[in-house]
Write an enzyme that holds these catalytic residues in place. Structure first.
Site, PDB file in Angstrom:
ATOM      1  N   LYS A 130       1.183  -1.362  -0.057  1.00  0.00           N
ATOM      2  CA  LYS A 130       0.162  -0.032  -0.090  1.00  0.00           C
ATOM      3  C   LYS A 130       1.323   1.626   0.140  1.00  0.00           C
ATOM      4  O   LYS A 130       0.818   2.344  -0.962  1.00  0.00           O
ATOM      5  CB  LYS A 130      -0.962  -0.229   1.557  1.00  0.00           C
ATOM      6  CG  LYS A 130      -1.339   1.291   1.464  1.00  0.00           C
ATOM      7  CD  LYS A 130      -2.755   1.335   2.745  1.00  0.00           C
ATOM      8  CE  LYS A 130      -2.119   1.606   3.951  1.00  0.00           C
ATOM      9  NZ  LYS A 130      -1.915   3.170   4.000  1.00  0.00           N
ATOM     10  N   ASN A 131       1.589   1.551   0.522  1.00  0.00           N
ATOM     11  CA  ASN A 131       2.697   2.568   1.195  1.00  0.00           C
ATOM     12  C   ASN A 131       3.673   2.950  -0.355  1.00  0.00           C
ATOM     13  O   ASN A 131       4.248   3.952   0.188  1.00  0.00           O
ATOM     14  CB  ASN A 131       3.949   2.525   2.596  1.00  0.00           C
ATOM     15  CG  ASN A 131       2.467   2.884   3.683  1.00  0.00           C
ATOM     16  OD1 ASN A 131       1.218   2.575   3.516  1.00  0.00           O
ATOM     17  ND2 ASN A 131       2.594   3.016   4.852  1.00  0.00           N
ATOM     18  N   CYS A 162      -5.880  13.284  13.023  1.00  0.00           N
ATOM     19  CA  CYS A 162      -6.305  11.430  13.027  1.00  0.00           C
ATOM     20  C   CYS A 162      -5.635  10.661  14.355  1.00  0.00           C
ATOM     21  O   CYS A 162      -5.289  11.369  15.267  1.00  0.00           O
ATOM     22  CB  CYS A 162      -5.584  10.636  11.711  1.00  0.00           C
ATOM     23  SG  CYS A 162      -3.934  10.651  11.859  1.00  0.00           S
ATOM     24  N   ARG A 165       0.220  14.297  13.490  1.00  0.00           N
ATOM     25  CA  ARG A 165       0.286  14.513  11.928  1.00  0.00           C
ATOM     26  C   ARG A 165       0.629  15.476  11.326  1.00  0.00           C
ATOM     27  O   ARG A 165      -0.230  15.606   9.982  1.00  0.00           O
ATOM     28  CB  ARG A 165      -0.447  13.089  11.539  1.00  0.00           C
ATOM     29  CG  ARG A 165       0.239  11.796  11.926  1.00  0.00           C
ATOM     30  CD  ARG A 165      -0.961  10.698  11.368  1.00  0.00           C
ATOM     31  NE  ARG A 165       0.084   9.944  10.550  1.00  0.00           N
ATOM     32  CZ  ARG A 165       0.267   8.869  10.075  1.00  0.00           C
ATOM     33  NH1 ARG A 165      -1.510   8.362  10.417  1.00  0.00           N
ATOM     34  NH2 ARG A 165       1.041   8.370   9.218  1.00  0.00           N
ATOM     35  N   ASP A 167       4.471  20.216   8.191  1.00  0.00           N
ATOM     36  CA  ASP A 167       5.476  21.506   7.709  1.00  0.00           C
ATOM     37  C   ASP A 167       5.985  21.227   6.833  1.00  0.00           C
ATOM     38  O   ASP A 167       6.989  21.882   6.868  1.00  0.00           O
ATOM     39  CB  ASP A 167       5.626  21.942   9.340  1.00  0.00           C
ATOM     40  CG  ASP A 167       5.993  20.727  10.036  1.00  0.00           C
ATOM     41  OD1 ASP A 167       5.585  19.943  10.290  1.00  0.00           O
ATOM     42  OD2 ASP A 167       7.149  20.846  10.570  1.00  0.00           O
ATOM     43  N   ARG A 170      -9.399  -0.071   4.448  1.00  0.00           N
ATOM     44  CA  ARG A 170      -7.892   0.563   4.051  1.00  0.00           C
ATOM     45  C   ARG A 170      -7.232   0.031   3.239  1.00  0.00           C
ATOM     46  O   ARG A 170      -6.266   0.581   2.425  1.00  0.00           O
ATOM     47  CB  ARG A 170      -8.422   1.512   4.399  1.00  0.00           C
ATOM     48  CG  ARG A 170      -9.193   2.388   5.090  1.00  0.00           C
ATOM     49  CD  ARG A 170      -8.875   3.951   5.534  1.00  0.00           C
ATOM     50  NE  ARG A 170      -7.372   4.114   5.628  1.00  0.00           N
ATOM     51  CZ  ARG A 170      -6.178   4.434   6.279  1.00  0.00           C
ATOM     52  NH1 ARG A 170      -7.006   4.644   7.114  1.00  0.00           N
ATOM     53  NH2 ARG A 170      -5.065   5.270   5.510  1.00  0.00           N
TER      54      ARG A 170
HETATM   55  C1  UD1 Z   1       4.951   6.896   6.539  1.00  0.00           C
HETATM   56  C2  UD1 Z   1       3.016   5.482   6.733  1.00  0.00           C
HETATM   57  C3  UD1 Z   1       2.895   5.328   7.895  1.00  0.00           C
HETATM   58  C4  UD1 Z   1       3.922   5.121   8.196  1.00  0.00           C
HETATM   59  C5  UD1 Z   1       4.654   6.022   8.573  1.00  0.00           C
HETATM   60  C6  UD1 Z   1       5.823   6.250   9.765  1.00  0.00           C
HETATM   61  C7  UD1 Z   1       2.657   6.103   4.171  1.00  0.00           C
HETATM   62  C8  UD1 Z   1       1.732   7.060   3.053  1.00  0.00           C
HETATM   63  N1  UD1 Z   1       2.221   6.510   5.513  1.00  0.00           N
HETATM   64  O1  UD1 Z   1       3.208   7.774   7.073  1.00  0.00           O
HETATM   65  O2  UD1 Z   1       1.767   4.290   7.142  1.00  0.00           O
HETATM   66  O3  UD1 Z   1       3.037   4.407   9.886  1.00  0.00           O
HETATM   67  O4  UD1 Z   1       5.379   6.702   7.312  1.00  0.00           O
HETATM   68  O5  UD1 Z   1       6.671   4.769   8.722  1.00  0.00           O
HETATM   69  O6  UD1 Z   1       4.232   5.865   3.420  1.00  0.00           O
HETATM   70  N2  UD1 Z   1       5.400  14.858  10.714  1.00  0.00           N
HETATM   71  C9  UD1 Z   1       6.044  15.993  11.026  1.00  0.00           C
HETATM   72  N3  UD1 Z   1       5.752  16.717  10.477  1.00  0.00           N
HETATM   73  C10 UD1 Z   1       5.746  16.557   8.750  1.00  0.00           C
HETATM   74  C11 UD1 Z   1       5.192  15.571   8.809  1.00  0.00           C
HETATM   75  C12 UD1 Z   1       6.072  14.439   9.630  1.00  0.00           C
HETATM   76  O7  UD1 Z   1       6.574  16.599  12.401  1.00  0.00           O
HETATM   77  O8  UD1 Z   1       5.740  17.578   8.029  1.00  0.00           O
HETATM   78  C13 UD1 Z   1       5.939  13.473  12.313  1.00  0.00           C
HETATM   79  C14 UD1 Z   1       4.650  13.037  11.903  1.00  0.00           C
HETATM   80  O9  UD1 Z   1       3.995  13.577  12.872  1.00  0.00           O
HETATM   81  C15 UD1 Z   1       5.387  11.232  12.710  1.00  0.00           C
HETATM   82  C16 UD1 Z   1       6.719  11.713  12.124  1.00  0.00           C
HETATM   83  O10 UD1 Z   1       6.824  12.961  11.583  1.00  0.00           O
HETATM   84  O11 UD1 Z   1       5.409  11.832  14.940  1.00  0.00           O
HETATM   85  C17 UD1 Z   1       6.927  11.051  11.094  1.00  0.00           C
HETATM   86  O12 UD1 Z   1       5.890  10.815  10.434  1.00  0.00           O
HETATM   87  P1  UD1 Z   1       5.924  10.498   8.482  1.00  0.00           P
HETATM   88  O13 UD1 Z   1       7.042   9.736   8.255  1.00  0.00           O
HETATM   89  O14 UD1 Z   1       5.780  11.729   7.633  1.00  0.00           O
HETATM   90  O15 UD1 Z   1       4.841   9.550   8.496  1.00  0.00           O
HETATM   91  P2  UD1 Z   1       3.937   9.855   7.380  1.00  0.00           P
HETATM   92  O16 UD1 Z   1       4.393   9.691   5.862  1.00  0.00           O
HETATM   93  O17 UD1 Z   1       2.082  10.262   7.102  1.00  0.00           O
END
Ligand code: UD1
Length: 416
Positions: free
Chosen positions: A22-23, A116, A121, A124, A396
């Site tokens: 999926k990811n 969520c 999440r 930024d 999902r």
């Molecule tokens: C992706 C995966 C999800 C997995 C996660 C962590 C997909 C579609 N989803 O989610 O299944 O659980 O990686 O392996 O690939 N953060 C910030 N600012 C940002 C972006 C992230 O503070 O702009 C924080 C998030 O809140 C979290 C951490 O960074 O605490 C990691 O998040 P991130 O790796 O971005 O998760 P996703 O990419 O949303």
């Protein structure tokens, strides 16, 4: 609303084919926005998030011809540069259209994802990176409105590791003017799969899979045929299920090289794990031993496997500690596991689990995708019947999970 009814106490035995990830599928589908040519994707998993992404791309004007576990995407006639709130709120990965739309068409309007179940999440880091590449960004009426004549290369160091953040900026950079360097980039295998697809489309990317990715922008990309990698989280989920119920299962079309941290923990729990090419076998004939875990970015233990191991630890011999370092609110499954008789206490981002010999069936509610999987595993080992409510979360991100588990010998059926 649909539910799963699970009769506990049956061992899992047999073979199960692992679906496309999926990811990896979701960002790769967004990569179709980067070219006017056709992108043919195979090994696409049949699940709601993939259907939602197809719907979103179609709304933008992308022509999608779906086949069996495959689809052809043609973004020659994109006329709506927007991801609306309704879509982004059900599937955060919709944020992945931001980079491709902006870099190819010079504009994008994408709803802010909002909160969520597993935490706030924010996005930024996506925004900061695009600003560094010359985008103008305004947040208005809950939307990110980004414009740019042409993005330029930039040196971007992520404050913290973000998977979709890395993917969004990598896709933005492939058509930018000049060289972009992403430091402290995510090393997840899905980032590598996206990079490989982009390279097949003509992008110049080096270093994907390491924490420094260098992208040299090109004028345009072309079409490609690409097969999505196997799902490592689906693989891990089936293996944990068999370790919990006992039995002997073999995953086919799987990849063991990206599952090291999970396989290590399963061996520590007492399972016999064997790998032969794209087949992974697990045999478990005793009560599992409790294992301590700490989630962290790849290649460490994945947060997406934390809930499933919590179910295993709940019935394991001994006590264990699980530390969640990625998402601040990812213990929603704990209160539901406790309803089944698990003994778990939470203190901040740490769960302390006292293994108990037996869980008892009850009605429980799924709160997010992986939490749902942990409740299904717990239901398969609990005495009597467990009803898992709100399984739309499960649909999902898992392809036909109850059919696959039933074929392995689980007693599980979908009810209205
Ligand atoms: C992706 C995966 C999800 C997995 C996660 C962590 C997909 C579609 N989803 O989610 O299944 O659980 O990686 O392996 O690939 N953060 C910030 N600012 C940002 C972006 C992230 O503070 O702009 C924080 C998030 O809140 C979290 C951490 O960074 O605490 C990691 O998040 P991130 O790796 O971005 O998760 P996703 O990419 O949303």
């Amino acid at each position: 609303m649909q539910k799963l009814a699970i009769q506990g106490g049956y061992r899992l035995n047999g073979e199960v084919r692992i679906s496309g990830a999926k990811n990896a599928a979701l960002p790769i589908m967004c990569a179709s926005l980067l070219t006017a040519d056709e992108l043919y994707l195979s090994n696409l998993p049949d699940m709601h998030d993939v259907a939602t992404m197809i719907k979103l791309l179609q709304q933008m004007g992308v022509r999608v011809d779906s086949g069996i576990q495959s689809a052809t995407f043609n973004a020659a006639q994109v006329d709506k540069l927007e991801a609306p709130y309704d879509m982004v709120k059900t599937m955060r990965a919709a944020i992945l259209v931001l980079g491709p739309l902006l870099t190819r068409f010079g504009e994008a309007r994408v709803s802010l994802p909002g909160g969520c179940a597993i935490g706030s999440r924010p996005v930024d880091l996506h925004i900061k990176g695009l600003l560094a590449m010359g985008a103008e960004i305004h947040i208005e009426h809950g939307y990110i409105h980004a414009t740019a004549r042409r993005l330029h290369g930039a040196h971007i160091c992520f404050d913290l590791i973000s998977v979709t953040g890395t993917e969004n900026l990598m896709m933005a950079a492939v058509l930018a003017d000049g060289i972009t360097v992403l430091e402290n980039a995510a090393r997840e295998p899905e980032v590598v799969d996206l990079a490989n697809c982009l390279i097949a489309m003509g992008a110049k990317i080096e270093g994907a899979g390491s924490d420094k990715i260098t992208i040299t922008g090109v004028e345009k990309l072309h079409g490609a045929n690409y097969g999505v990698m196997p799902d490592r989280i689906e693989s891990g989920t089936f293996l944990v299920a068999a370790a919990a119920t006992g039995g002997h299962i073999t995953l086919t079309d799987a990849r063991a090289d990206i599952l090291d941290s999970v396989l290590d923990k399963l061996r520590e729990a007492g399972a016999k794990v064997e790998v032969e090419g794209d087949r992974i076998s697990l045999e478990m004939n005793a009560r599992p031993r409790a294992v301590n875990l700490r989630t962290a970015p790849y290649p460490a233990f994945p947060t997406d496997m934390q809930a499933q191991f919590m179910a295993l630890n709940a019935i394991a011999e001994g006590n264990s500690i699980v530390v969640e370092t990625i998402f601040e609110n990812r213990f929603m499954h704990v209160q539901e596991l406790v309803r089944l008789g698990a003994q778990i206490e939470i203190e901040g981002n740490t769960a302390v689990i006292q293994g108990c010999a037996q869980l008892e069936g009850a009605t429980v509610m799924a709160t997010d995708l992986r939490a749902s999987a942990s409740l299904v595993i717990a239901g398969m080992v609990a005495q009597g019947e467990t009803i898992v409510d709100r399984i739309y979360h499960l649909d999902r991100g898992y392809e036909h999970i109850e059919a696959k588990l039933s074929a392995l010998g689980a007693k599980i059926r979908r009810i209205q």
